[in-house]
Enzyme design. Structure first.
Site, PDB file in Angstrom:
ATOM      1  N   GLU A 268     -37.143  37.471 -19.053  1.00 13.01           N
ATOM      2  CA  GLU A 268     -37.777  38.008 -20.252  1.00 13.01           C
ATOM      3  C   GLU A 268     -39.280  38.247 -20.031  1.00 13.01           C
ATOM      4  OE1 GLU A 268     -35.459  36.900 -24.121  1.00 13.01           O
ATOM      5  OE2 GLU A 268     -37.445  36.050 -24.340  1.00 13.01           O
TER       6      GLU A 268
ATOM      7  N   LYS B 270     -30.641  44.532 -31.289  1.00 11.63           N
ATOM      8  CA  LYS B 270     -30.668  44.049 -32.682  1.00 11.63           C
ATOM      9  C   LYS B 270     -30.656  45.231 -33.642  1.00 11.63           C
ATOM     10  CE  LYS B 270     -33.505  39.944 -31.821  1.00 11.63           C
ATOM     11  NZ  LYS B 270     -34.789  39.351 -32.098  1.00 11.63           N
TER      12      LYS B 270
ATOM     13  N   HIS C 253     -18.459  28.933  -2.659  1.00  9.25           N
ATOM     14  CA  HIS C 253     -17.058  29.364  -2.604  1.00  9.25           C
ATOM     15  C   HIS C 253     -16.782  30.504  -3.575  1.00  9.25           C
ATOM     16  CE1 HIS C 253     -15.798  25.960  -0.001  1.00  9.25           C
ATOM     17  NE2 HIS C 253     -16.936  25.479  -0.492  1.00  9.25           N
TER      18      HIS C 253
HETATM   19  O1  PA5 Z   1     -38.475  33.633 -25.626  1.00  9.55           O
HETATM   20  C1  PA5 Z   1     -38.393  34.183 -26.714  1.00  9.55           C
HETATM   21  O2  PA5 Z   1     -39.398  34.506 -27.364  1.00  9.55           O
HETATM   22  C2  PA5 Z   1     -37.042  34.487 -27.303  1.00  9.55           C
HETATM   23  O3  PA5 Z   1     -36.029  34.130 -26.432  1.00  9.55           O
HETATM   24  C3  PA5 Z   1     -36.860  33.741 -28.603  1.00  9.55           C
HETATM   25  O4  PA5 Z   1     -37.004  32.367 -28.373  1.00  9.55           O
HETATM   26  C4  PA5 Z   1     -35.491  34.023 -29.205  1.00  9.55           C
HETATM   27  O5  PA5 Z   1     -35.321  35.399 -29.365  1.00  9.55           O
HETATM   28  C5  PA5 Z   1     -35.325  33.312 -30.531  1.00  9.55           C
HETATM   29  O6  PA5 Z   1     -36.309  33.715 -31.437  1.00  9.55           O
HETATM   30  P1  PA5 Z   1     -36.624  32.883 -32.741  1.00  9.55           P
HETATM   31  O7  PA5 Z   1     -37.116  31.544 -32.346  1.00  9.55           O
HETATM   32  O8  PA5 Z   1     -37.653  33.685 -33.467  1.00  9.55           O
HETATM   33  O9  PA5 Z   1     -35.332  32.775 -33.534  1.00  9.55           O
END
Ligand code: PA5
Length: 445
Positions: free
Chosen positions: A286, A421, A307
Site C-alpha cells: 500500500e 469501493k 513444496h
Molecule cells: O493502511 C490503511 O490506511 C488502510 O489499510 C486502512 O487501515 C483500512 O483501509 C481501514 O481503514 P479505516 O481504519 O478507516 O476503517
C-alpha cells in the site's frame, strides 16, 4: 541491535560501487523524512511514536485490557487493513496462530470486519453463543464498509444479550480523536474510545491503540514492544548505509528493483510469522505500489512453501529477490525421536534439535536460490520476544518510508484503495452514484 542484515547472499548481484552510488538518494530520503519535507509529511507521527506517545492513553489501554480479560471469554476485534493486521500479526507471532486453542487465562480473540463473508460472520456468531463477549471496533474513518457491517452485527448481538446498557460496558471503539461518525456515535452511546492519531496512517498504526489494545488483551507485554521499537528508532538515526542496516535494506531493495527484480518475497521459517508477513505485505504494497511503480510484495513460510512455490522461486521467471527472516535463538527446542526400525532412514537425525534441521534447511535453501539467480537479503533477528518484534516493526516501517521516497512516491497515501469501493457502492445502488451505476452495469453486460 536486535536485527543484523547479512549481505553475504547478495554477492554477485550488487557491486560495492552500487552502494556508494545510491547513498546520496538514501541521504536525500532521510532528509525528507527527518525534516518533514517529503510527500505525505503530515503522516509521520509513527516516526516518534515509540517515545512520544500518549502515556495517559497507554495506561488506559492497559487497564481496559485487564477489564476485558476479566469480563469475557471471547474478544472480537473488528477492523480491516491497517486497522487489524498489526494486532493479529503480533498476537500470532508472540503467542501462536493457535492462540485460541492454547491453555491460557486470557480471552479467545477473533477478527471480524476484515472480509465480506456471510459464512465468516455466521461462524463467529455461533462461536459467541453461550459465551461472554466484548468487542473492539477499530476504524480511523469510521465509514469503512466491512467493519461497519460487522459492527452492526456484533453490536446487535451484544445489545440483545446484555441490553443496551450492558452492551456499553463491552464495546470499545478505536477511531479518530474528533472527526467521523464513529466517534460521534460512540460519544452519544457512552462507549469507551481510544484514539488513532491524526498523523498516523492505518498501516503504520500497530503501536497505537489500534494494535496495542488487542495485543494487551492477549497478555502481551506492550512496554517491551514499545521499548524495542524505540531502541530501533534510536539505532537507525544515521543516514549512512555503512552504519544503518534499516536504510541499507531500503537501498538494496531499490538497487534490485532497478535491475528488474520487481517482486520481493518475505521468507519466514516459523508458522507463527504468517500473519506478520501479511502485515508486511500491506505495509509495503500500500505504501509503494502507486504511480505504476513499486516492488510487488509476496511472502512464504518455509519449508511449507518450498513444496508449493519452491519450484518457481528456484527456476521460474528471474524477477524475484527474497528477504529471509531468521530468528536466531529459538525459545523452544524439540528433539527428533529415534526409531529402532529406522523405517524412513532418518536415524542419523535421532536426538537432533529440530531447530538445527530448520537452520540447515535455511542455509541449503539460501545457497540453492542464490545459485538459481535469486538475490537473498538475510535479516538475523535475535529472538522471538516482544522487544525484538517491536524492533523489527520499526525497522520495516522506517525502511518502507525511506524506500518509498527513493522510489519517488508518497508512501503514506492509498488512493488506489478507493477504486473498488466506488464501483461497489455504485453497483449496490448507493444514493448519488446513479450515473456511475449505469455505466458500470453496461460494462458488466
Ligand atoms: O493502511 C490503511 O490506511 C488502510 O489499510 C486502512 O487501515 C483500512 O483501509 C481501514 O481503514 P479505516 O481504519 O478507516 O476503517
Amino acid at each position: 541491535m536486535a536485527i543484523k542484515l547479512n549481505d553475504n547472499y547478495l554477492n554477485g548481484f550488487i557491486l560495492d560501487q552500487e552502494y556508494s552510488a545510491i547513498q546520496p538518494q538514501v541521504s536525500a530520503a532521510h532528509k525528507m523524512l527527518t525534516e518533514r519535507t517529503g510527500l505525505g509529511s503530515n503522516f509521520l507521527g509513527w516516526t516518534t511514536l515509540p517515545d512520544d506517545y500518549d502515556k495517559q492513553e497507554f495506561a488506559a489501554i492497559k487497564s481496559c485490557a485487564q477489564k476485558i480479560q476479566k469480563s469475557c471469554d471471547v474478544f472480537i476485534v473488528i477492523g480491516i487493513g491497517g486497522s487489524y493486521l498489526g494486532a493479529r500479526a503480533v498476537i500470532e507471532y508472540l503467542k501462536s496462530p493457535l492462540y485460541n486453542s492454547l491453555k491460557k487465562d486470557t480471552p479467545d480473540i477473533y477478527f471480524a470486519g476484515c472480509n465480506i463473508s456471510a459464512a465468516s460472520i455466521a461462524e463467529l456468531l455461533s462461536i459467541c453463543e453461550g459465551k461472554d463477549v466484548c468487542i473492539n471496533v477499530i476504524s480511523k474513518s469510521g465509514t469503512t464498509t466491512e467493519p461497519a457491517v460487522a459492527f452492526r452485527v456484533f453490536r446487535n448481538m451484544l445489545e440483545e444479550k446484555y441490553g443496551v446498557e450492558g452492551a456499553k460496558e463491552r464495546i470499545f471503539v478505536t477511531t479518530d480523536r474528533q472527526k467521523g461518525t464513529l466517534k460521534a456515535f460512540s460519544d452519544q452511546m457512552g462507549y469507551q474510545t481510544f484514539v488513532v492519531p491524526d498523523d498516523v496512517g492505518g498501516r503504520f498504526s500497530v503501536l497505537t491503540a489500534v494494535g496495542l489494545l488487542p495485543i494487551a488483551v492477549a497478555g502481551i507485554d506492550i512496554d517491551a514492544l514499545m521499548k524495542g521499537a524505540d531502541d530501533a528508532r534510536l539505532a537507525y538515526s544515521d543516514d549512512c548505509i555503512c552504519k544503518n542496516d534499516c536504510y541499507k535494506y531500503a537501498a538494496i531493495r531499490n538497487i534490485l528493483y532497478r535491475k528488474g527484480k520487481t517482486t520481493e518475497i518475505l521468507v519466514g521459517y516459523e508458522t507463527y510469522a504468517q500473519m506478520f508477513n501479511e502485515w508486511w505485505k500491506q505495509l509495503y504494497g500500500e505504501s509503494e505500489g502507486k504511480d505504476q511503480k513499486g516492488i510487488f510484495p509476496a511472502s512464504v513460510i518455509f519449508s511449507t512453501d518450498l513444496h508449493s512455490l519452491g519450484q518457481y522461486i528456484q527456476d521460474g521467471m528471474r524477477n524475484l529477490f527474497e528477504t529471509v527472516i531468521s530468528i536466531e535463538n529459538s525459545d523452544v527446542t524439540f528433539e527428533i525421536p529415534n526409531d529402532p526400525a529406522n523405517v524412513d532412514g532418518l536415524n542419523f537425525l535421532s536426538g537432533v534439535d529440530l531447530n538445527v534441521v530448520k537452520k540447515t534447511a535455511m542455509q541449503g535453501t539460501l545457497l540453492a536460490h542464490v545459485d538459481g539467480g535469486v538475490p537473498n537479503i538475510l535479516l538475523e533477528v535475535k529472538d522471538r520476544s516482544e522487544y525484538s518484534l517491536g524492533y523489527m516493526i520499526y525497522f520495516f516501517e522506517l525502511a518502507c518510508a525511506i524506500s518509498g521516497y527513493m522510489l519517488g512516491v508518497n508512501p503514506f497515501d492509498q488512493p488506489g484503495v478507493e477504486a473498488y469501493k466506488k464501483n461497489m457502492f455504485a453497483l449496490l445502488g448507493k444514493p448519488g452514484y446513479e450515473e456511475m451505476k449505469q455505466k458500470l452495469e453496461a460494462r458488466l453486460g
